[in-house]
Design an enzyme around this catalytic site. Sequence first.
Site, PDB file in Angstrom:
ATOM      1  CG  PHE A   1      -0.815  -8.973  -3.072  1.00  0.00           C
ATOM      2  CD1 PHE A   1       0.482  -9.443  -3.092  1.00  0.00           C
ATOM      3  CD2 PHE A   1      -1.074  -7.800  -2.385  1.00  0.00           C
ATOM      4  CE1 PHE A   1       1.506  -8.752  -2.457  1.00  0.00           C
ATOM      5  CE2 PHE A   1      -0.051  -7.101  -1.749  1.00  0.00           C
ATOM      6  CZ  PHE A   1       1.237  -7.579  -1.788  1.00  0.00           C
ATOM      7  CB  THR A   2      -0.730 -10.061   1.710  1.00  0.00           C
ATOM      8  OG1 THR A   2      -0.075  -8.961   1.066  1.00  0.00           O
ATOM      9  CG2 THR A   2       0.206 -11.270   1.725  1.00  0.00           C
TER      10      THR A   2
ATOM     11  CG  PHE B   1       3.468 -10.627   5.746  1.00  0.00           C
ATOM     12  CD1 PHE B   1       2.124 -10.826   5.506  1.00  0.00           C
ATOM     13  CD2 PHE B   1       4.091  -9.529   5.168  1.00  0.00           C
ATOM     14  CE1 PHE B   1       1.410  -9.943   4.706  1.00  0.00           C
ATOM     15  CE2 PHE B   1       3.391  -8.642   4.365  1.00  0.00           C
ATOM     16  CZ  PHE B   1       2.034  -8.850   4.142  1.00  0.00           C
TER      17      PHE B   1
ATOM     18  CG  ASP C   1      -2.925  -5.532  -8.071  1.00  0.00           C
ATOM     19  OD1 ASP C   1      -2.251  -4.541  -8.422  1.00  0.00           O
ATOM     20  OD2 ASP C   1      -2.784  -6.085  -6.966  1.00  0.00           O
TER      21      ASP C   1
ATOM     22  NE  ARG D   1       5.013 -11.196  -0.344  1.00  0.00           N
ATOM     23  CZ  ARG D   1       4.380 -10.499   0.595  1.00  0.00           C
ATOM     24  NH1 ARG D   1       4.057 -11.047   1.745  1.00  0.00           N
ATOM     25  NH2 ARG D   1       4.081  -9.241   0.407  1.00  0.00           N
TER      26      ARG D   1
ATOM     27  CE1 TYR E   1      -8.909  18.867   2.909  1.00  0.00           C
ATOM     28  CE2 TYR E   1     -10.738  19.132   1.372  1.00  0.00           C
ATOM     29  CZ  TYR E   1     -10.138  18.443   2.411  1.00  0.00           C
ATOM     30  OH  TYR E   1     -10.737  17.336   2.944  1.00  0.00           O
TER      31      TYR E   1
ATOM     32  CE  LYS F   1       4.213  -2.563  -4.515  1.00  0.00           C
ATOM     33  NZ  LYS F   1       3.272  -2.139  -3.468  1.00  0.00           N
TER      34      LYS F   1
HETATM   35  C1  LIG Z   1       0.366  -6.815  -6.334  1.00  0.00           C
HETATM   36  C2  LIG Z   1       0.119  -5.806  -5.247  1.00  0.00           C
HETATM   37  N1  LIG Z   1      -1.107  -5.324  -5.065  1.00  0.00           N
HETATM   38  C3  LIG Z   1      -1.376  -4.425  -4.095  1.00  0.00           C
HETATM   39  C4  LIG Z   1      -0.398  -3.981  -3.245  1.00  0.00           C
HETATM   40  C5  LIG Z   1      -0.758  -3.044  -2.117  1.00  0.00           C
HETATM   41  O1  LIG Z   1      -0.241  -1.788  -2.329  1.00  0.00           O
HETATM   42  P1  LIG Z   1       0.287  -0.805  -1.169  1.00  0.00           P
HETATM   43  O2  LIG Z   1       1.469  -1.455  -0.527  1.00  0.00           O
HETATM   44  O3  LIG Z   1       0.632   0.448  -1.894  1.00  0.00           O
HETATM   45  O4  LIG Z   1      -0.818  -0.595  -0.201  1.00  0.00           O
HETATM   46  C6  LIG Z   1       0.909  -4.450  -3.409  1.00  0.00           C
HETATM   47  C7  LIG Z   1       1.976  -3.993  -2.503  1.00  0.00           C
HETATM   48  O5  LIG Z   1       2.972  -4.627  -2.273  1.00  0.00           O
HETATM   49  C8  LIG Z   1       1.174  -5.397  -4.444  1.00  0.00           C
HETATM   50  O6  LIG Z   1       2.406  -5.896  -4.628  1.00  0.00           O
END
Ligand SMILES: Cc1ncc(COP(=O)(O)O)c(C=O)c1O
Length: 471
Positions: free
Chosen positions: A137-138, A462, A228, A395, A85, A271
């Site tokens: 970014f979303t 989306f 990021d 997108r 743990y 990624k």
């Molecule tokens: C540029 C970017 N930032 C953050 C994220 C969020 O990461 P996660 O999907 O691991 O939560 C993503 C995911 O697609 C991303 O492409």
Amino acid sequence: MSPAKYQTMGQQEGRRSWAEPWKIKMVEPIHMITREERQHALDEAGYNTFLLRSADVYIDLLTDSGTSAMSDRQWAGMMMGDESYAGSRNFYHLEDAIRSYYGYKHIVPTHQGRGAEQLISKALIQQGDTIPGNMYFTTTRLHQELAGGTFVDVIIDEAHDPSSLHPFKGNVDLNKLQAVIDKVGADNIPYVSLAGTVNMAGGQPVSMANAKELRAFCNQQGIRVYLDATRMVENAFFIQEREEGYANKSIAEILKEFCDLTDGAWMSAKKDNLVNIGGWLAVNHEDVFEKARNMVVIYEGLHTYGGMAGRDMEALAIGIEEMVDDHHVHARVEQVRYLGKLLTDWEIPIVVPAGGHAIFLNAKKFYAHIPQDHFPSQTLAAQLYLDSGVRSMERGIVSAGRNPETGENRYPALELTRLTIPRRVYTQAHMDVVAESVKNIFDSRAQTKGLKMIYEPAYLRFFQARFEPLR
Ligand SMILES: Cc1ncc(COP(=O)(O)O)c(C=O)c1O
């Protein structure tokens, strides 16, 4: 022909062909389904590719997130999981890997990228703050908004133009940033949200020169810069290829130099880091670390696992060591470009230059007769699936969502359909099949009508929205 450092042994002897720097040890069969079955699956999924079952998909280009093939070393590492743990040895391996390759001091593990986004947003943003960044970014923007902030786009104009050949379309426009400071005051800007290889702009990089200027500017203003780093390795490749003075530096050196210009980073390890699940936050300032480490136990798990199993952290640490291999990054970006070239040779509109992780079809041009309110990118993703079982992602207006204050739809300049290439998964032959399918729906585009949204969730619509075709 690739530059000398990327030449295969055949190319060193003057031969033409190039090949991936790996061989396949294990395969996962995929199967074909008929057009009638695909139509049925699409109806069931409400014309949203996120709602398809993967068993109904032939070539899955929905995302490069968590879809990489792990190496034999990573799988061996999975067997070395220390599932204690607290204080798992895999966490310390991960901490060492992040410190060595990204250079940050303090590490907080999370279950994936958005876990880290939540921590950094809650740690730094006060109600009413403004967060400038190089395109939204979303999930990043949503966490900034949920923490009480407002995101403002300060990317250069070229990023919003799919046909601009600017080599670094991810760059920050310092005049736009200055204008934001003039309006809200530097004290109300907790940090600049800088992304490498900007996803929503089509996988477009930030130059080292721009990052240096940004750092100097922010130092003068007393504003921090957080990165990021999700696709920062691909960004490093573009710097190596396009920026003067970097051709002879390794991906690892460029990555480190870039990260040194920032105060910390959040990461979707799914990624660049070549794993199927995982994430982390890494920061240099003790105060931010203290807050994030305290919060991680509320939302993710103890600060030495943050929602990941020991084995996941081991695979992740090894993935970080593998991701900086110059031949790996080159192969990855070249595969994306191979698909891009097939499409541009047929004059199919895509975002140029081709980005690091995906080819983005320019749906506004592809379906010039479909208004944005009828969801051209969503339509394109649905048509592609119907034609060949290839899964892509919207997108455009659906991803952009609504303005939380006015409730109005946001109308992004870019209306794109993303063909995202998983790392080390598909072959050149798969890319040929994809390109031919895109061409087929392009040739019959005049007959295609748009979609109507019939279900809209409150957040990140989306992922779960449902549509039906306009008749
Ligand atoms: C540029 C970017 N930032 C953050 C994220 C969020 O990461 P996660 O999907 O691991 O939560 C993503 C995911 O697609 C991303 O492409």
